[in-house]
Scaffold this motif. Structure first.
Motif, PDB file in Angstrom:
ATOM      1  N   UNK A  46       0.866  -1.179   0.000  1.00 22.28           N
ATOM      2  CA  UNK A  46       0.000   0.000   0.000  1.00 22.28           C
ATOM      3  C   UNK A  46       0.904   1.230   0.000  1.00 22.28           C
ATOM      4  N   UNK A  47       0.882   2.030  -1.081  1.00 21.77           N
ATOM      5  CA  UNK A  47       1.851   3.125  -1.220  1.00 21.77           C
ATOM      6  C   UNK A  47       1.832   4.142  -0.074  1.00 21.77           C
ATOM      7  N   UNK A  48       0.682   4.516   0.419  1.00 20.38           N
ATOM      8  CA  UNK A  48       0.618   5.511   1.490  1.00 20.38           C
ATOM      9  C   UNK A  48       1.268   5.033   2.772  1.00 20.38           C
ATOM     10  N   UNK A  49       1.019   3.795   3.142  1.00 18.97           N
ATOM     11  CA  UNK A  49       1.599   3.240   4.364  1.00 18.97           C
ATOM     12  C   UNK A  49       3.104   3.068   4.197  1.00 18.97           C
ATOM     13  N   UNK A  50       3.510   2.584   3.017  1.00 17.81           N
ATOM     14  CA  UNK A  50       4.940   2.390   2.761  1.00 17.81           C
ATOM     15  C   UNK A  50       5.698   3.719   2.825  1.00 17.81           C
ATOM     16  N   UNK A  51       5.145   4.743   2.197  1.00 17.12           N
ATOM     17  CA  UNK A  51       5.799   6.059   2.193  1.00 17.12           C
ATOM     18  C   UNK A  51       5.905   6.620   3.605  1.00 17.12           C
ATOM     19  N   UNK A  52       4.829   6.521   4.371  1.00 16.60           N
ATOM     20  CA  UNK A  52       4.822   7.035   5.741  1.00 16.60           C
ATOM     21  C   UNK A  52       5.839   6.288   6.609  1.00 16.60           C
ATOM     22  N   UNK A  55       9.377   7.237   5.540  1.00 15.92           N
ATOM     23  CA  UNK A  55       9.642   8.613   5.943  1.00 15.92           C
ATOM     24  C   UNK A  55       9.957   8.679   7.439  1.00 15.92           C
ATOM     25  N   UNK A  56       9.250   7.904   8.226  1.00 17.25           N
ATOM     26  CA  UNK A  56       9.477   7.891   9.671  1.00 17.25           C
ATOM     27  C   UNK A  56      10.795   7.214  10.025  1.00 17.25           C
ATOM     28  N   UNK A  57      11.074   6.082   9.398  1.00 13.50           N
ATOM     29  CA  UNK A  57      12.256   5.292   9.747  1.00 13.50           C
ATOM     30  C   UNK A  57      13.537   5.943   9.247  1.00 13.50           C
ATOM     31  N   UNK A  58      13.512   6.478   8.025  1.00  7.73           N
ATOM     32  CA  UNK A  58      14.742   6.959   7.415  1.00  7.73           C
ATOM     33  C   UNK A  58      14.883   8.461   7.428  1.00  7.73           C
ATOM     34  N   UNK A  59      14.094   9.150   8.234  1.00  6.77           N
ATOM     35  CA  UNK A  59      14.293  10.596   8.350  1.00  6.77           C
ATOM     36  C   UNK A  59      15.500  10.854   9.261  1.00  6.77           C
ATOM     37  N   UNK A  60      16.055  12.021   9.153  1.00  6.74           N
ATOM     38  CA  UNK A  60      17.213  12.371   9.990  1.00  6.74           C
ATOM     39  C   UNK A  60      16.806  12.477  11.438  1.00  6.74           C
TER      40      UNK A  60
END
Length: 65
Positions: A46-52, A55-60
């Motif tokens: 599911x693109x929305x869940x994957x992106x979120x 974004x959470x895991x690999x953000x600085x």
């Protein structure tokens, strides 16, 4: 008509049961390696869940003020 009503009542009761025991159901699903792999793979599709998630895991590092 009666068959549709019986099906509706049966699905409603099943949904209520699953909702009342949702944490037990999740523990049962995630406790099995094959079901866990399927569940995670399905959610990552599911693109929305994957992106979120990415974004959470690999953000600085977050700044605390």
């Amino acid at each position: 008509m009666l068959k549709k009503l019986a099906s509706f009542i049966l699905f409603s009761l099943a949904g209520y049961f699953v909702y009342q025991n949702r944490y037990r159901v999740m523990n049962g699903i995630l406790g099995n390696a094959m079901l866990r792999r399927f569940a995670v793979g399905s959610l990552m599709g599911i693109p929305g869940i994957r992106q979120k998630l990415f974004q959470t895991v690999f953000s600085g590092p977050s700044e605390f003020r």
